[in-house]
Write an enzyme that holds these catalytic residues in place. Sequence first.
Site, PDB file in Angstrom:
ATOM      1  N   LYS A 288       0.803  -1.227   0.000  1.00 41.68           N
ATOM      2  CA  LYS A 288       0.000   0.000   0.000  1.00 41.68           C
ATOM      3  C   LYS A 288       0.837   1.278   0.000  1.00 41.68           C
ATOM      4  O   LYS A 288       0.512   2.215  -0.738  1.00 41.68           O
ATOM      5  CB  LYS A 288      -0.978  -0.019   1.174  1.00 41.68           C
ATOM      6  CG  LYS A 288      -2.016  -1.125   1.060  1.00 41.68           C
ATOM      7  CD  LYS A 288      -2.926  -1.186   2.279  1.00 41.68           C
ATOM      8  CE  LYS A 288      -3.842  -2.395   2.194  1.00 41.68           C
ATOM      9  NZ  LYS A 288      -4.772  -2.462   3.331  1.00 41.68           N
TER      10      LYS A 288
ATOM     11  N   ASN B  57      -4.917   1.752  -1.322  1.00 39.53           N
ATOM     12  CA  ASN B  57      -5.380   0.363  -1.467  1.00 39.53           C
ATOM     13  C   ASN B  57      -6.321   0.156  -2.644  1.00 39.53           C
ATOM     14  O   ASN B  57      -6.874  -0.928  -2.825  1.00 39.53           O
ATOM     15  CB  ASN B  57      -6.027  -0.154  -0.177  1.00 39.53           C
ATOM     16  CG  ASN B  57      -7.436   0.356   0.041  1.00 39.53           C
ATOM     17  OD1 ASN B  57      -7.842   1.379  -0.491  1.00 39.53           O
ATOM     18  ND2 ASN B  57      -8.197  -0.364   0.854  1.00 39.53           N
TER      19      ASN B  57
ATOM     20  N   ASP C 264      -9.572   1.569   3.442  1.00 41.34           N
ATOM     21  CA  ASP C 264      -9.496   0.785   4.677  1.00 41.34           C
ATOM     22  C   ASP C 264     -10.089   1.541   5.862  1.00 41.34           C
ATOM     23  O   ASP C 264     -10.888   0.994   6.629  1.00 41.34           O
ATOM     24  CB  ASP C 264      -8.043   0.436   5.013  1.00 41.34           C
ATOM     25  CG  ASP C 264      -7.416  -0.532   4.042  1.00 41.34           C
ATOM     26  OD1 ASP C 264      -8.016  -1.590   3.783  1.00 41.34           O
ATOM     27  OD2 ASP C 264      -6.319  -0.245   3.557  1.00 41.34           O
TER      28      ASP C 264
END
Length: 286
Positions: free
Chosen positions: A80, A101, A117
């Site tokens: 990431k 991501n 996330d």
Amino acid sequence: MTITEMDPLSITGSTLLYPVIGYPVGQVKAPMLFNKVFAASGIDAACVPMEIAPVDLTRVGPALFAVRNVRGAMVTIPHKPTCVDFLDEASPAVRAAGACNAIVKRADGSLFGELFDGVGFVRGLKRAGIDPAGMRCLVVGSGGVGAAIAVALADASAAALGINDVNSVSAARLAERLPAYTACREAFVATNDPQGFDLVVNATPLGLNETDPLPVPVERLASATVVADVVMKTDFTPLLRAAQARGCTIHMGREMFIEMAPLYLSLFGYDGYTSEGIRKLIGYKD
């Protein structure tokens, strides 16, 4: 997570591809979920795992997007932070966390990066009736997912954020970035001692294996503390089992995963999905 048996995936000459890139990728759930959604919705697309070693990422990662029918990608550990270097443009969340991501290839071929996330994590908390506003939060892990969660908790009005990582430099950099990009005014490097925190989040890979050490000393957990884990290989990770035994409210990684799904789909151009709709579509059972 319980997902009913996936329908057979039909690949055609015009199928669009959405890789999940990481190392390892054996634990990822995205292909199961998104291929179910694509099949049920009549979308000619496929989500495929691609295991790319860190040493190969700078060479292989950008080259993936030269493939004409690769329209986007999902990014998991440990790539990431590195994937930010591939982007032509990034969202504020990506800039704040220094991690990405989700990548979409736009019509002009440029790459735009997002970070879901943290938003997914906070949405999952709120769906479970846990509002992080005013909480003192300990985030263990300052990599891509930890940074994303820290940013989202700050945006959700957490009172304070302690950042812990075995890499103290990484933790310090994240703690320094948070006040610059969010409304959080108390962000600091912390130990992994959970005492004094209302919410403790494991944002490390610890828990992927049963033999992994626990990310925090569970004997220091108060029963009023909420303990969350982002590991999705299993619902009840060793940390969550230990925390539950101490009377803590626990929160599983699968909730973050489900809440992120509509965000990925929208970024890739498939609008109209909700997390509740996704749950029904894939046969998700709480």
